[in-house]
Each structure stands twice: as C-alpha cells, then as structure tokens.
Design an enzyme around this catalytic site. Structure first.
Site, PDB file in Angstrom:
ATOM      1  N   LYS A 225       3.694 -15.293   2.036  1.00 51.55           N
ATOM      2  CA  LYS A 225       3.753 -16.124   0.839  1.00 51.55           C
ATOM      3  C   LYS A 225       5.210 -16.350   0.470  1.00 51.55           C
ATOM      4  O   LYS A 225       5.684 -15.962  -0.614  1.00 51.55           O
ATOM      5  CB  LYS A 225       2.985 -15.472  -0.310  1.00 51.55           C
ATOM      6  CG  LYS A 225       1.474 -15.543  -0.167  1.00 51.55           C
ATOM      7  CD  LYS A 225       0.932 -16.957  -0.412  1.00 51.55           C
ATOM      8  CE  LYS A 225       1.004 -17.310  -1.875  1.00 51.55           C
ATOM      9  NZ  LYS A 225       0.480 -18.705  -2.125  1.00 51.55           N
TER      10      LYS A 225
ATOM     11  N   ASP B 101     -10.650  -9.215   7.545  1.00 52.08           N
ATOM     12  CA  ASP B 101     -12.050  -9.139   7.131  1.00 52.08           C
ATOM     13  C   ASP B 101     -12.671 -10.530   7.040  1.00 52.08           C
ATOM     14  O   ASP B 101     -13.854 -10.713   7.359  1.00 52.08           O
ATOM     15  CB  ASP B 101     -12.177  -8.425   5.782  1.00 52.08           C
ATOM     16  CG  ASP B 101     -12.228  -6.912   5.932  1.00 52.08           C
ATOM     17  OD1 ASP B 101     -12.008  -6.428   7.051  1.00 52.08           O
ATOM     18  OD2 ASP B 101     -12.484  -6.217   4.937  1.00 52.08           O
TER      19      ASP B 101
ATOM     20  N   ASP C  34      -5.120  -7.102   5.690  1.00 54.29           N
ATOM     21  CA  ASP C  34      -6.368  -6.455   5.272  1.00 54.29           C
ATOM     22  C   ASP C  34      -7.399  -7.518   4.901  1.00 54.29           C
ATOM     23  O   ASP C  34      -8.570  -7.467   5.311  1.00 54.29           O
ATOM     24  CB  ASP C  34      -6.070  -5.539   4.082  1.00 54.29           C
ATOM     25  CG  ASP C  34      -7.168  -4.520   3.825  1.00 54.29           C
ATOM     26  OD1 ASP C  34      -8.211  -4.572   4.506  1.00 54.29           O
ATOM     27  OD2 ASP C  34      -6.977  -3.673   2.945  1.00 54.29           O
TER      28      ASP C  34
ATOM     29  N   TYR D  52       0.813  -1.214   0.000  1.00 50.31           N
ATOM     30  CA  TYR D  52       0.000   0.000   0.000  1.00 50.31           C
ATOM     31  C   TYR D  52       0.849   1.268   0.000  1.00 50.31           C
ATOM     32  O   TYR D  52       0.345   2.353  -0.288  1.00 50.31           O
ATOM     33  CB  TYR D  52      -0.933   0.023   1.213  1.00 50.31           C
ATOM     34  CG  TYR D  52      -2.025  -1.028   1.180  1.00 50.31           C
ATOM     35  CD1 TYR D  52      -2.368  -1.676   0.001  1.00 50.31           C
ATOM     36  CD2 TYR D  52      -2.712  -1.372   2.334  1.00 50.31           C
ATOM     37  CE1 TYR D  52      -3.368  -2.638  -0.032  1.00 50.31           C
ATOM     38  CE2 TYR D  52      -3.711  -2.334   2.317  1.00 50.31           C
ATOM     39  CZ  TYR D  52      -4.036  -2.961   1.124  1.00 50.31           C
ATOM     40  OH  TYR D  52      -5.026  -3.916   1.107  1.00 50.31           O
TER      41      TYR D  52
ATOM     42  N   ASP E 179      -2.614 -17.870   1.833  1.00 50.38           N
ATOM     43  CA  ASP E 179      -3.795 -18.441   1.176  1.00 50.38           C
ATOM     44  C   ASP E 179      -4.325 -19.637   1.965  1.00 50.38           C
ATOM     45  O   ASP E 179      -5.535 -19.793   2.141  1.00 50.38           O
ATOM     46  CB  ASP E 179      -3.500 -18.803  -0.283  1.00 50.38           C
ATOM     47  CG  ASP E 179      -2.253 -19.648  -0.460  1.00 50.38           C
ATOM     48  OD1 ASP E 179      -1.459 -19.779   0.498  1.00 50.38           O
ATOM     49  OD2 ASP E 179      -2.057 -20.189  -1.572  1.00 50.38           O
TER      50      ASP E 179
END
Length: 367
Positions: free
Chosen positions: A192, A252, A248, A142, A224
């Site tokens: 990852k 959620d 992020d 970001y 993942d």
C-alpha cells in the site's frame, strides 16, 4: 549418509488425524522408493499447553532447530479460548516461525481440474489456476514494537506497529524472484505504497532486487486492488510477493478460489543450514476444525500436499513430489471425495483413513 530428519508436530483438533495419513505416506516412500526419513514426534499448541503449560516447550523448540524440516498439523480449539494471550496455542506456531527465522511463507493456490466446480467463482476463471503467494513471515505488523493495549485519557487504545527493514524485504523478495524463475517468470509485488511509508520502502526494495532478475516480468499492485483482482481474474497472476499482514489476507482469499481449505498446503522457509537445506516448516492451511475432530471426516490432502512440498523444497526430491501430487490428482479425477468435497449430486464421502487408502493405492499404481 544419514537419512533426512523430520520433526512431526500433529498439534490439536484434526491435526493428529490428518498427520496419521501423512505418516503412512512417509512409510510408503521408505518401503517402496528407498527414501527413508528419521522421524521424531512432539507436541505443539494446546496439546503442549496441556502437558507443559506452554504452547511450545524449549526442548521441542530445540528439536525444531536441529531437524531438516518440521511438519505441523494444526493448533488451537475452543478449550483454549480463555487462556492468556501469551500461552494461546497459536503462540507456539508463531514462536516456531520467529525463532527458526522462517521469513518466506509459500502458499500455493492450485485448482485441480476435478474440483473446479467447487470454487465460489465460475469454472472458467479457476480451471487450471496455479498461483504461488510468497508472504514475508517474521516482521511487519504482527511483530513490530510498540504494541499492546493501554489507557490514554481514560480510553483504551490498541497499538500495533508496521515495521520493515530493507534487509527483511530484500531476502523475501529474492525468494520470490527465485520461485518466479522456476515458474512463468512473472512476479507481482503487492503493498500500500499510496498510504503507507513501509509500502513505499517495500516497492523501492523489490524494484532494486529486480535488477538481479531481469528475465522476470515485475509488476506492482496496491494490495486492496490485488484482492479484487484475485476474484476478478486470478489467472493473471503467477507469483505474488507481499508483506505479513496482506499476505495473511490475500492467501486466504486465494485459498477459496480452489474450492476447499482442505486442499491447500503451505511451506515456510528460512536461511540455509550447514547442509545447504533451508530451515523449513510445512503445514496445511486449514485450522484444527474442532467441529469434526475425532469423527474421521477430516480431509488429509492438504497435510499430504504439505509433505509433497517438503519433498520438493527441503529434500530435492521434485520427481517424488510430482508423483505424490499426481496420485492425488488421479484419485480426485476418479471421484474420491471427503465430506468437504461433496457436490450437490451427493454420494457417500470417504473417511480420513479411506482417503489415505486410495492415495496409497494410486502411489502403488504409479510404480
């Protein structure tokens, strides 16, 4: 000794409505528990843009740097969708996080027993769930450079850069390990490393920091797979530490395990100030909910629980945070519901103000 200071930024949409109920809770602590705060209030997001032409003024930013904690409601709304990216309401939130150097975002995913049936998962998978996700907040994709959209061979190309220094990873890891020491002493780091060099560095640095916390059980998981495991067997986790992008997404995902975004608080912590308190901002996970703004339907619990996190992490008032959380658990167990928490049995939902009323009554009963 002066009172601890709070800057309240209600923001947009339902932000002012839910924050009004938090201010009632703050007043209660001053009147009933001799725990007073010096409270100031200002604008952020679309509200700030409407007045100042920017989503966060320099004056408000300066105030945020000076107080012991910032309490934020929500930002954004459809009225601001067509603004230039640089002045969208969300840029005010990102500026607060960046300039206050709030590098550790704490997102609890706790399922109150009374709401276990509201989760999209089976009750037995989520009853008693209590996870803390620690998300690195000030670096990663970001904020990495280069970024932007440019033309190459007559084609538009969008570029974002995933970038981490070992110092950025380390300070967040220490925050996560410290939290794990106060909980069940289990930490799962997610990245990852199989396809990303930044993930390899992430795993290496977290492993190095682990040497200073030998009592904590450390595991590593690809992000993942972590998303899959959160919906397969979420109670296997205690503290999860991950980067800005994956945090992020995963937070959620974990949020929906609890049944409603209207129940979830968050804390963003930085380095200690001169008084020893960390720079801090607290905010509910939910957005500005323009579809119900001004209708008295908003659930204020996430914002109230964000204040409970402030009591615990900024003001060393863990017992009072427990009191507030217990009051919320009691009213939910007694059947108090806003519209987002209504089950198939129906009933009349409480308004935003009425939910504040019953929580205050439960606090009175706790004395």
């Amino acid at each position: 000794m002066s009172n601890p200071s709070l800057l309240i930024l209600p923001g947009d949409g339902i932000g002012p409505e839910v924050m009004t109920q938090v201010k009632r809770i703050i007043d209660w602590y001053g009147e009933k528990r001799d725990l007073a705060f010096d409270v100031s209030e200002d604008l952020v997001g679309g509200a700030a843009y409407d007045k100042h032409g920017v989503p966060l003024s320099d004056e408000t930013m300066a105030k945020a740097q000076e107080v012991d904690a910032v309490l934020l409601g929500a930002v954004g709304g459809p009225a601001y969708d067509d603004l230039d990216f640089s002045v969208k309401p969300e840029r005010g939130l990102l500026r607060l996080r960046k300039e206050m150097d709030l590098f550790a975002n704490l997102r609890p995913a706790q399922c109150f027993d009374a709401l276990a049936d509201f989760s999209s998962l089976k009750k037995e998978l989520v009853a008693g769930l209590d996870i803390m996700i620690v998300r690195e907040l000030t670096s990663g994709i970001y904020f990495g450079e280069p970024r932007g959209i440019h033309i190459e061979d007559n084609m538009r190309i969008g570029v974002n850069t995933q970038r981490y220094t070992e110092a950025e990873i380390e300070r967040g890891a220490r925050a996560a390990f410290e939290l794990a020491m106060k909980r069940d002493k289990k930490l799962c780091s997610m990245e990852k490393a199989n396809v990303m060099e930044s993930g390899i560095l992430w795993r290496d640095v977290v492993t190095e920091v682990h040497a200073d916390y030998p009592e904590v059980e450390l595991s590593h998981m690809y992000a993942d797979n972590g998303a899959m495991q959160l919906v397969r067997a979420p109670k296997q986790f205690d503290v999860i530490y991950t980067d800005n992008l994956f945090g992020d997404i995963l937070s959620d995902c974990a949020a929906m395990l609890t049944g409603s975004l209207g129940m979830l608080p968050s804390a963003s912590l930085g380095l200690p100030m001169a008084n020893g308190r960390p720079k801090a901002m607290y905010e509910p996970v939910h957005g500005s909910a323009p579809d119900i703004t001004g209708q008295g339907k908003a659930n204020p619990i996430a914002c109230i629980l964000s204040f409970a996190m402030a009591l615990r992490y900024s003001f060393d008032e863990g017992a009072e945070a427990d009191r507030l959380e217990a009051a919320i658990e009691k009213v939910l167990a007694d059947g108090a519901r806003t519209g987002d928490l209504m089950g198939p049995e129906g009933g009349t939902p409480l308004s935003t103000v009425e939910m504040g009323d019953v929580i205050l009554a439960a606090l009175d009963a706790s004395l």
